[in-house]
Design an enzyme around this catalytic site. Structure first.
Site, PDB file in Angstrom:
ATOM      1  CB  SER A   1     -24.841 -44.218 111.267  1.00 42.53           C
ATOM      2  OG  SER A   1     -26.132 -44.474 111.786  1.00 42.53           O
TER       3      SER A   1
ATOM      4  NE  ARG B   1     -31.424 -35.789 115.109  1.00 45.69           N
ATOM      5  CZ  ARG B   1     -31.065 -35.994 116.370  1.00 45.69           C
ATOM      6  NH1 ARG B   1     -29.958 -35.447 116.839  1.00 45.69           N
ATOM      7  NH2 ARG B   1     -31.780 -36.740 117.167  1.00 45.69           N
ATOM      8  CG  ASP B   2     -29.614 -43.083 111.408  1.00 43.09           C
ATOM      9  OD1 ASP B   2     -28.379 -43.112 111.214  1.00 43.09           O
ATOM     10  OD2 ASP B   2     -30.257 -44.059 111.846  1.00 43.09           O
ATOM     11  CB  ILE B   3     -28.936 -39.879 105.446  1.00 47.39           C
ATOM     12  CG1 ILE B   3     -30.187 -38.992 105.587  1.00 47.39           C
ATOM     13  CG2 ILE B   3     -28.764 -40.336 104.002  1.00 47.39           C
ATOM     14  CD1 ILE B   3     -30.115 -37.709 104.799  1.00 47.39           C
TER      15      ILE B   3
END
Length: 224
Positions: A180, A142-144
């Site tokens: 992001s 969930r935050d690549i």
């Protein structure tokens, strides 16, 4: 362990120490949960919420930190950062990880420039293999994004920072919004967005786009 250095995390929720594991005779990184916005270290070295009102937030964050540790400790893959152990002490928690000698992808690119196809594939395929392990284990990263991918000194990539990772739960269940800009898909802008493995694949595609063009992708809401 002998602690020899310290730096803050990307977000002000923890400290990361460079240390030496005397048993294994190797460098390790130790992450300590210390959310500076609503907690501080007391004279007895324990970590305490700054007020009673901050207690619930502190405990929620501590649970998240332990969840991240437990998640990472369950993974075994050369391109996923390895957690060697985690424990609670000083009324907070610690995560002992392998020390990665290298640079974050966004820093690494500054010295290596635009990648050719072979260079791109050498980074993409190992990370996709690691991502498959994560998804088959029932989790989402969930935050690549570039800062969460490290390139070791030997050129191999490794996926780090699982602070936003969650079980791939019922799509009807709300998830906290993790965004992001440029790398987060539209479903992550809403607590009830339908998140799944495709969520990470979108973000990974954003990283590849950035590697090829040198430009961050247009934010998902703008692409709509």
């Amino acid at each position: 362990r002998d602690v020899t250095g310290v730096q803050t995390c990307a977000l002000p929720i923890c400290l990361t120490y460079l240390a030496h594991d005397a048993n294994l005779n190797t460098k390790v990184a130790i992450k300590e949960y210390l959310p500076a916005d609503f907690a501080s270290r007391s004279e007895d070295q324990t970590v305490q919420p700054k007020s009673s009102a901050a207690q619930p937030t502190f405990e929620w964050g501590l649970k998240r930190f332990l969840d991240e540790s437990r998640t990472l400790a369950s993974f075994r893959h050369p391109n996923i950062v390895r957690v060697m152990r985690f424990f609670q002490a000083n009324q907070t928690a610690y995560m002992v990880m392998e020390f990665i000698a290298g640079k974050a992808l966004n820093e690494w690119v500054r010295t290596h420039g635009t990648l050719n196809e072979a260079g791109l594939v050498s980074i993409a395929l190992p990370l996709l293999d690691g991502l498959e392990v994560i998804h088959k284990s029932g989790y989402l990263h969930r935050d690549i994004k570039p800062p969460n991918i490290f390139i070791r000194d030997d050129g191999s990539p490794v996926l780090i920072d699982f602070g936003s990772a969650r079980m791939n739960v019922d799509p009807n269940k709300d998830l906290t919004s993790i965004v992001s800009p440029g790398f987060a898909p539209l479903e992550q802008y809403h607590a009830n967005g339908k998140q799944g493995p495709w969520t990470d694949i979108y973000s990974f595609g954003g990283v590849l786009y950035w590697l090829v063009t040198g430009k961050k992708p247009v934010e998902a809401v703008g692409r709509i």
